[in-house]
Design a protein around this motif. Structure first.
Motif, PDB file in Angstrom:
ATOM      1  N   LYS A 106      39.905  56.394  98.276  1.00 35.72           N
ATOM      2  CA  LYS A 106      39.120  56.506  99.506  1.00 35.72           C
ATOM      3  C   LYS A 106      37.845  55.688  99.406  1.00 35.72           C
ATOM      4  N   HIS A 107      37.316  55.568  98.198  1.00 38.16           N
ATOM      5  CA  HIS A 107      36.089  54.808  97.976  1.00 38.16           C
ATOM      6  C   HIS A 107      36.368  53.364  97.557  1.00 38.16           C
ATOM      7  N   GLY A 108      37.614  52.919  97.719  1.00 41.85           N
ATOM      8  CA  GLY A 108      37.945  51.523  97.478  1.00 41.85           C
ATOM      9  C   GLY A 108      38.154  51.145  96.031  1.00 41.85           C
ATOM     10  N   VAL A 109      38.401  52.123  95.165  1.00 43.47           N
ATOM     11  CA  VAL A 109      38.588  51.859  93.742  1.00 43.47           C
ATOM     12  C   VAL A 109      40.076  51.726  93.439  1.00 43.47           C
ATOM     13  N   VAL A 110      40.428  50.731  92.636  1.00 42.91           N
ATOM     14  CA  VAL A 110      41.817  50.523  92.226  1.00 42.91           C
ATOM     15  C   VAL A 110      42.157  51.500  91.104  1.00 42.91           C
ATOM     16  N   ILE A 111      43.321  52.143  91.220  1.00 36.93           N
ATOM     17  CA  ILE A 111      43.788  53.100  90.216  1.00 36.93           C
ATOM     18  C   ILE A 111      44.860  52.433  89.364  1.00 36.93           C
ATOM     19  N   ALA A 112      44.632  52.383  88.039  1.00 35.84           N
ATOM     20  CA  ALA A 112      45.616  51.833  87.108  1.00 35.84           C
ATOM     21  C   ALA A 112      45.941  52.874  86.050  1.00 35.84           C
ATOM     22  N   LEU A 113      47.168  52.852  85.598  1.00 37.50           N
ATOM     23  CA  LEU A 113      47.582  53.662  84.453  1.00 37.50           C
ATOM     24  C   LEU A 113      47.974  52.721  83.332  1.00 37.50           C
TER      25      LEU A 113
END
Length: 531
Positions: A106-113
């Motif tokens: 929602k805050h524009g952060v990319v999620i990586a695992l």
């Protein structure tokens, strides 16, 4: 600086699997006769699994395993893990994982695992939890890079896929020492250990990190994401216009929603970090011979500690009084039994440096000069650099109350010839009340002798030098908030950015007040940007 990418570990960090990795590693190496202890398996957690297996077999046999054994053991491990992740009822997200992913996106952060698993296992996990559809942007497996953890290759690959070039805009989150070492090697701004996984807080604390958390739900209070909370003119929620506690951001409030032990390594490191950051705001460093000493209590506590510690019993203090806070310093000195010379000046005008020089000339016994940088009662900004030059030329020590200027008005201790300065967390730094600080030349602190048990700058500095701890109960939550407030100051463009916002607010306020008939007492050229 804004965080653009968060790289999460999988097993133990974002996925609960009922201790399956430990069990599957143990059963896989057992087919060639190895029986590693749980501690031995813990030491290889987070690593790429072929490397972890090779390490366990080497420890068991004392020599590197033959390739055939390594391949057979790894095939057994992968088969067991895939079966477990597809069918076991133990497999689920850890507390708050999906909610935190959603908040970050929602805050524009990319999620990586990223993971020590190979792609074959990773894809099964993502499919089982349904994360591929709308929660996770990308995944990196250990078989897709040259080197797995503790090397930074997987983080670098995630940055490449996300289009992020600066590791200072990346956070790494994991539950193993290998995760922390990986994030540190990559230069990530945040390296966050999760203590609810495979390793205890004590085990993770022994490795480089910026934060330790028990649940992913603590991340929003730590990570630097989202826009500046309140733009100029935004009155959508109540504003505090008092000279003490001010309106604080939700992120600063959230930073206090966890407990940290006063003797924990995390808190000791945090205190050290905050002290360095405060010196940098004053244009100096410990390498240049300056120290920052945190003091429990309001700004007045720090001012009294500064005056009481640095003016010796043989000294005489010149107090420059052009407002209520100059008068307060005069009262402090009287109660502390300090020999004092008071020079009272008009409150609506800045201090004339010639008046300071005249006072010293009239009274050669003066050894110290005390002045207010920004007089809170009027907003008058005193020419502290010129006052400092007068004190230096006369061979006197300058003590400055910078309570309502520090963080928004340019101050350079060395350039302005300031020997000691007191300020607090809850004014222009926009933290919360309860912690103040004194910045001073180390030589002055070292020679200081306090007139109070608790308000003794020299004794507290020696305590920090000895073991990094406060001598008495520290305001742990307030220091957490102060560190976050310093992050927010940096995000806003530092002192210049904050001053620009204050200036815009002041001009808007003055324009409207003039419109309804108010007249200023302080001439515009003498006003600070601080309301």
């Amino acid at each position: 600086m804004h965080v653009d990418l968060v790289v999460f570990d999988i097993a133990g960090t974002t996925v609960h699997d009922g201790d399956a990795v430990h069990r599957c590693l143990a059963s896989a190496v057992a087919i060639v006769g190895a029986t590693p202890s749980r501690a031995a398996i813990n030491r290889v957690m987070g690593m790429s699994k072929p490397l972890a297996i090779a390490s366990l077999l080497r420890e068991h046999r004392g020599i590197p395993p033959p390739p055939g054994d390594l391949q057979r053991v790894y095939a057994e491990f992968e088969s067991n893990m895939i079966k477990h992740y597809r069918t076991s009822p133990d497999v689920r997200e850890t507390d708050g994982a999906a909610a935190v992913f959603g908040w970050l996106r929602k805050h524009g952060v990319v999620i990586a695992l990223d993971t020590g698993f190979a792609r074959a296992i990773t894809d099964v996990i993502i499919e089982r939890l349904g994360w591929a559809r709308d929660l996770v942007d990308l995944t990196v497996s250990s078989d897709e890079v040259l080197r797995g953890r503790p090397h930074p290759d997987m983080v670098y690959r995630a940055m490449e896929l996300a289009g992020v070039s600066d590791p200072a805009r990346v956070a790494k989150v994991g539950d193993t020492p290998a995760d922390l070492l990986e994030g540190t090697a990559a230069g990530c701004r945040f390296v966050i250990g999760v203590t609810a996984g495979s390793h205890t807080r004590e085990e993770l604390a022994a490795h480089p990190h910026t934060h330790l958390i028990t649940t992913l739900r603590e991340l929003p209070a730590i990570l630097d994401v989202g826009p500046i909370e309140r733009a100029p003119g935004d009155v959508s929620s109540p504003l505090l216009f008092t000279p003490g506690p001010l309106t604080t951001s939700s992120a600063i409030k959230q930073a206090m929603l966890r407990d940290v032990g006063s003797r924990d390594r995390e808190f000791i490191r945090l205190v050290e970090k905050v002290r360095r950051r405060l010196l940098a705001l004053a244009g100096v460093s410990d390498a240049a011979g300056y120290e920052a000493v945190l003091i429990q209590g309001s700004g007045t506590y720090a001012v009294e500690a500064m005056v009481g510690t640095f003016v010796p019993k043989s000294g005489r203090l010149l107090v420059i009084d052009n407002g209520a806070y100059g008068a307060r310093m005069r009262e402090m000195a009287h109660i502390l039994g300090i020999d004092t010379h008071v020079r009272q000046l008009p409150p609506a005008q800045p201090v004339d440096p010639l008046a300071v020089a005249g006072a010293i000339g009239d009274d050669p016994a003066i050894t110290h000069v005390a002045a207010i940088h920004c007089e809170t009662t009027t907003g008058v900004l005193n020419p502290i650099g010129q006052i400092g030059a007068v004190a230096r030329d006369a061979g006197r020590t300058l003590l400055v109350d910078a309570m309502s200027s520090f963080g928004a008005v340019e101050i350079d201790l060395e350039r302005d010839h300031i020997d000691a300065l007191a300020a607090s967390a809850n004014k222009c730094l926009e933290g919360v009340p309860g912690c103040a600080f004194v910045l001073a030349r180390r030589a002055l602190i070292d020679a200081g002798v306090g007139r109070s048990l608790s308000l003794d700058v020299a004794a507290q500095w020696r305590g920090f030098e000895r073991d990094g701890q406060f001598r008495f109960t520290p305001p742990t939550h307030v220091v957490l908030a102060l560190d976050r407030a310093l992050d927010e100051l940096e995000r806003e463009g530092g002192r210049r950015g904050r001053a620009a916002r204050y200036r815009a607010n002041r001009e808007r306020l003055l324009d409207r007040m003039r419109d309804i008939g108010f007249t200023e007492i302080v001439a515009p050229e003498h006003q600070s940007d601080v309301i």
